[in-house]
Design an enzyme around this catalytic site. Structure first.
Site, PDB file in Angstrom:
ATOM      1  N   SER A 165       7.414   6.071  -1.716  1.00  0.00           N
ATOM      2  CA  SER A 165       9.247   6.452  -1.596  1.00  0.00           C
ATOM      3  C   SER A 165       9.095   7.490  -0.751  1.00  0.00           C
ATOM      4  O   SER A 165      10.102   7.979  -0.999  1.00  0.00           O
ATOM      5  CB  SER A 165       9.400   6.772  -2.974  1.00  0.00           C
ATOM      6  OG  SER A 165       8.720   7.592  -3.767  1.00  0.00           O
ATOM      7  N   SER A 181       1.719   5.442  -5.243  1.00  0.00           N
ATOM      8  CA  SER A 181       2.984   6.259  -5.741  1.00  0.00           C
ATOM      9  C   SER A 181       3.841   5.957  -6.575  1.00  0.00           C
ATOM     10  O   SER A 181       3.459   5.286  -7.567  1.00  0.00           O
ATOM     11  CB  SER A 181       3.136   7.080  -4.565  1.00  0.00           C
ATOM     12  OG  SER A 181       3.798   8.537  -4.815  1.00  0.00           O
ATOM     13  N   PHE A 182       5.046   5.760  -6.117  1.00  0.00           N
ATOM     14  CA  PHE A 182       6.197   5.087  -6.605  1.00  0.00           C
ATOM     15  C   PHE A 182       5.761   3.754  -6.758  1.00  0.00           C
ATOM     16  O   PHE A 182       5.950   2.896  -7.825  1.00  0.00           O
ATOM     17  CB  PHE A 182       7.465   5.152  -5.468  1.00  0.00           C
ATOM     18  CG  PHE A 182       8.353   3.791  -5.725  1.00  0.00           C
ATOM     19  CD1 PHE A 182       9.291   3.750  -6.469  1.00  0.00           C
ATOM     20  CD2 PHE A 182       8.046   3.025  -4.706  1.00  0.00           C
ATOM     21  CE1 PHE A 182      10.084   2.738  -6.489  1.00  0.00           C
ATOM     22  CE2 PHE A 182       9.085   1.908  -4.749  1.00  0.00           C
ATOM     23  CZ  PHE A 182      10.112   1.644  -5.678  1.00  0.00           C
ATOM     24  N   ASP A 207      -4.283  15.945  -3.608  1.00  0.00           N
ATOM     25  CA  ASP A 207      -2.801  15.710  -3.496  1.00  0.00           C
ATOM     26  C   ASP A 207      -2.045  16.660  -4.144  1.00  0.00           C
ATOM     27  O   ASP A 207      -1.929  17.103  -5.274  1.00  0.00           O
ATOM     28  CB  ASP A 207      -2.774  14.594  -4.529  1.00  0.00           C
ATOM     29  CG  ASP A 207      -1.545  13.376  -4.289  1.00  0.00           C
ATOM     30  OD1 ASP A 207      -0.547  14.079  -4.026  1.00  0.00           O
ATOM     31  OD2 ASP A 207      -1.444  12.213  -4.428  1.00  0.00           O
ATOM     32  N   HIS A 250      -2.311  13.110  -0.479  1.00  0.00           N
ATOM     33  CA  HIS A 250      -1.451  11.963  -0.842  1.00  0.00           C
ATOM     34  C   HIS A 250      -1.560  10.637   0.046  1.00  0.00           C
ATOM     35  O   HIS A 250      -1.200   9.500  -0.548  1.00  0.00           O
ATOM     36  CB  HIS A 250      -0.095  12.225  -0.987  1.00  0.00           C
ATOM     37  CG  HIS A 250       0.752  11.298  -2.082  1.00  0.00           C
ATOM     38  ND1 HIS A 250       0.462  11.074  -3.084  1.00  0.00           N
ATOM     39  CD2 HIS A 250       1.943  10.619  -1.844  1.00  0.00           C
ATOM     40  CE1 HIS A 250       1.081  10.138  -3.795  1.00  0.00           C
ATOM     41  NE2 HIS A 250       2.290   9.711  -2.927  1.00  0.00           N
TER      42      HIS A 250
END
Length: 283
Positions: free
Chosen positions: A34, A103-104, A224, A252
């Site tokens: 995101s 992630s998202f 991260d 990340h």
């Protein structure tokens, strides 16, 4: 010159969705993160051609991101995104898929697996949201991004462990991506402050996560600064059939900073013999 970020268009849960669909073989649905200006291609551009040697790679722009349409008054929430992802599978006649979420996208992959277990074969979660954690300064900065070249450069420094990846050219490209018509408007509407509530809104119930019966690969970068490593430790503890791989000297951007290792690890996991798979989860 054609834009590699724009692929085919399918109607998914009523949303005209930009979808990359390449390769042949067992399907794998890849859901992006995101960050501002993100697209499926920007997120997965290094992994897609490698995995497409053995699989049918499907990578949509989720609504609110990339080149998928942004309907007026669109709600941005997990119900919408899960319905859209299922809509992509339906539009492409995919009954069951491997699922990779970043992630998202990891939170979305978790929610989809919990709600539609029969549609998922194996699950890969990378730097994933979806369990409780206190929002990091890095994630707060990402979701609170206000367009400027300097701010984009700062975000890229947060994303990457290896600062050599963060070139002026990349910062310029990502900044320009973030200010395309409609991009920042939908992005700003998605994650207004206070932003801890959006972390919480993407969380799946612990009891539901513990009931996930799928073989799961959990990946995380040790350094991260956006999503803490603790989220993947939690997921690997809660999901009964999970294995965890932590990349050292990695932020990340696992799929970019360790692109070859990421693709090899995911490819090997998805192509393992299926004798240990649970009986088909739809009965």
């Amino acid at each position: 010159m054609s834009n590699p970020e724009i692929a085919q268009s399918v109607l998914a849960a009523g949303i005209r969705t930009n979808v990359h669909d390449l390769g042949s073989g067992p399907p794998v649905l890849m859901i992006h993160g995101s960050g501002p200006g993100v697209t499926a291609w920007a997120n997965w551009r290094l992994a897609m051609p490698v995995l497409a040697r053995q699989a049918r790679v499907i990578a949509p722009d989720m609504v609110g991101f990339g080149y998928t349409e942004r309907p007026a008054g669109q709600r941005y929430d997990m119900d919408t995104w899960v319905a859209q992802a299922i809509g992509v599978l339906d539009a492409l006649d995919v009954e069951q898929t491997d699922l990779v979420g970043n992630s998202f996208g990891g939170a979305l992959a978790l929610a989809l697996t919990i709600r539609h277990p029969q549609r998922v074969r194996r699950l890969v979660l990378m730097g994933s949201v979806g369990v409780p954690f206190a929002i990091t300064p890095g994630l707060d900065a990402v979701w609170g991004y206000a367009p400027s070249l300097a701010r984009m450069r700062e975000l890229l420094d947060i994303f990457a462990y290896d600062r050599n990846l963060v070139t002026d050219e990349l910062a310029q490209l990502r900044y320009e991506a973030s200010i395309r018509p409609g991009f920042q408007e939908s992005f700003a509407a998605m994650f207004p402050a206070p932003r801890q509530r959006w972390v919480d809104a993407m969380t799946s119930n612990e009891s539901d996560i513990r009931r996930i019966a799928h073989e799961t690969l959990v990946l995380h970068g040790r350094e991260d600064r956006v999503i803490p490593l603790s989220t993947s430790l939690t997921l690997s503890n809660w999901i009964p059939r999970a294995q965890l791989h932590v990349f050292g000297q990695c932020g990340h951007w696992t799929q970019i900073e360790h692109a070859a290792r990421f693709a090899q690890l995911v490819g090997n996991f998805l192509s393992e013999a299926g004798a240990d798979e649970p009986k088909r989860l739809n009965g």
